[in-house]
Design a protein around this motif. Structure first.
Motif, PDB file in Angstrom:
ATOM      1  N   TRP A   1     -12.394  24.895   4.184  1.00 35.97           N
ATOM      2  CA  TRP A   1     -11.686  23.859   4.941  1.00 35.97           C
ATOM      3  C   TRP A   1     -10.189  24.126   4.926  1.00 35.97           C
ATOM      4  O   TRP A   1      -9.648  24.593   3.917  1.00 35.97           O
TER       5      TRP A   1
ATOM      6  N   GLU B   1      -8.220  18.629   3.392  1.00 32.31           N
ATOM      7  CA  GLU B   1      -9.197  17.596   3.051  1.00 32.31           C
ATOM      8  C   GLU B   1      -8.485  16.381   2.498  1.00 32.31           C
ATOM      9  O   GLU B   1      -7.441  16.473   1.837  1.00 32.31           O
TER      10      GLU B   1
ATOM     11  N   ARG C   1     -13.968  11.922   4.567  1.00 31.21           N
ATOM     12  CA  ARG C   1     -13.796  13.316   4.175  1.00 31.21           C
ATOM     13  C   ARG C   1     -14.300  14.248   5.279  1.00 31.21           C
ATOM     14  O   ARG C   1     -15.382  14.048   5.851  1.00 31.21           O
TER      15      ARG C   1
ATOM     16  N   GLU D   1     -15.450  17.139   4.893  1.00 31.99           N
ATOM     17  CA  GLU D   1     -16.692  17.750   4.405  1.00 31.99           C
ATOM     18  C   GLU D   1     -17.905  16.907   4.767  1.00 31.99           C
ATOM     19  O   GLU D   1     -18.925  17.432   5.249  1.00 31.99           O
TER      20      GLU D   1
ATOM     21  N   ARG E   1     -20.927  17.948   7.304  1.00 29.06           N
ATOM     22  CA  ARG E   1     -22.324  18.014   6.876  1.00 29.06           C
ATOM     23  C   ARG E   1     -23.216  17.228   7.835  1.00 29.06           C
ATOM     24  O   ARG E   1     -24.284  17.696   8.239  1.00 29.06           O
TER      25      ARG E   1
ATOM     26  N   ILE F   1     -20.779  27.030   0.932  1.00 30.42           N
ATOM     27  CA  ILE F   1     -19.985  25.905   1.438  1.00 30.42           C
ATOM     28  C   ILE F   1     -18.918  25.583   0.399  1.00 30.42           C
ATOM     29  O   ILE F   1     -19.207  25.022  -0.660  1.00 30.42           O
TER      30      ILE F   1
ATOM     31  N   TYR G   1     -16.343  23.415  -0.336  1.00 29.37           N
ATOM     32  CA  TYR G   1     -15.638  22.167  -0.072  1.00 29.37           C
ATOM     33  C   TYR G   1     -14.462  22.015  -1.030  1.00 29.37           C
ATOM     34  O   TYR G   1     -14.476  22.529  -2.151  1.00 29.37           O
TER      35      TYR G   1
END
Length: 247
Positions: free
Chosen positions: A72, A75, A85, A87, A91, A106, A108
């Motif tokens: 990312w 965040e 978020r 993330e 998702r 992933i 995050y």
């Protein structure tokens, strides 16, 4: 000097659909010559709509997601599961539907916890980045970094005239007193953004038109951070007509 292209789409919906198709093609092309692939995702309305369009694409499964690492650009430092978020939104839009994408791929950014400060969280993400860097730079070989842009010309969580945005020699930073809520955030730095092979700046809406103009005019990054968002090989500005100032 890297290549810079400006691609204008009719509206925000078409923009998201087009970026999704471009992203899938990019991944397929890269996988024909290299693996793994490192991509940094962006949040925001168009960024998440792009991921949803990837999820709906009948050719998404042509990508070998086992060889894709997702990161990312920034965040919000909020607790696990918070719907604000990036993330969590990513998702829901795409990642949960990619059954072949390993959870370990992933990356995050750390979630807010009682015993974790935002500064320590940024250090943890810097360490995670370094873990996947193979050239001693501490930065993975990013194939692509996707970036949304705010009306104030900020990218990631690098805001105009904000002291945290000017950090150098770091990979990820803690952002305090963000002018856009929430106040605490984590962001990649320009050191990382400018190391990527390609950077795509995605913007839609008339409120973004002035920022697009500032970025393309390459104003100082303190004034217009998006102006410093460029890749080593290619930079794409993917915008709709209103962000381009055409309506």
């Amino acid at each position: 000097m890297s290549e810079r292209l400006i691609v204008v789409h009719p509206d925000a919906h078409t923009l998201a659909q087009a970026v999704a198709a471009r992203l899938i093609t990019f991944l397929l092309d890269r996988q024909s010559v290299s693996s793994p692939i490192h991509v940094a995702l962006t949040g925001g309305t168009v960024g998440i709509a792009t991921l949803a369009a990837v999820a709906a694409s009948p050719i998404k499964d042509a990508v070998d997601w086992r060889g894709v690492h997702l990161w990312w650009g920034d965040e919000r430092f909020l607790p696990e599961g918070d719907l604000d978020r990036n993330e969590v939104q990513a998702r829901h839009a795409l990642l949960d539907s990619l059954t072949s994408l390993p959870e370990a791929n992933i990356h995050y950014m750390p979630r807010a916890q009682e015993d974790l400060t935002v500064d320590a969280a940024a250090e943890l993400y810097s360490a995670e980045l370094a873990r996947f860097a193979y050239d001693g730079s501490g930065i993975p070989a990013f194939d692509l970094i996707l970036l949304g842009m705010g009306p104030d010309a900020h990218v990631a969580s690098l805001f105009p005239n904000h002291p945290d945005a000017q950090a150098s020699g770091k990979r990820a930073i803690a952002v305090h007193d963000s002018p856009k809520p929430p106040a605490l955030r984590i962001s990649l730095t320009f050191d990382v953004i400018q190391s990527a092979d390609e950077v795509w700046v995605i913007a839609a809406g008339a409120e973004k038109a002035e920022a697009v103009t500032s970025g393309l005019a390459e104003l100082p990054r303190e004034q217009a951070p998006v102006a410093a968002a460029h890749g080593t090989n290619r930079t794409l500005w993917l915008v709709d007509t209103t962000a381009a100032g055409m309506q």
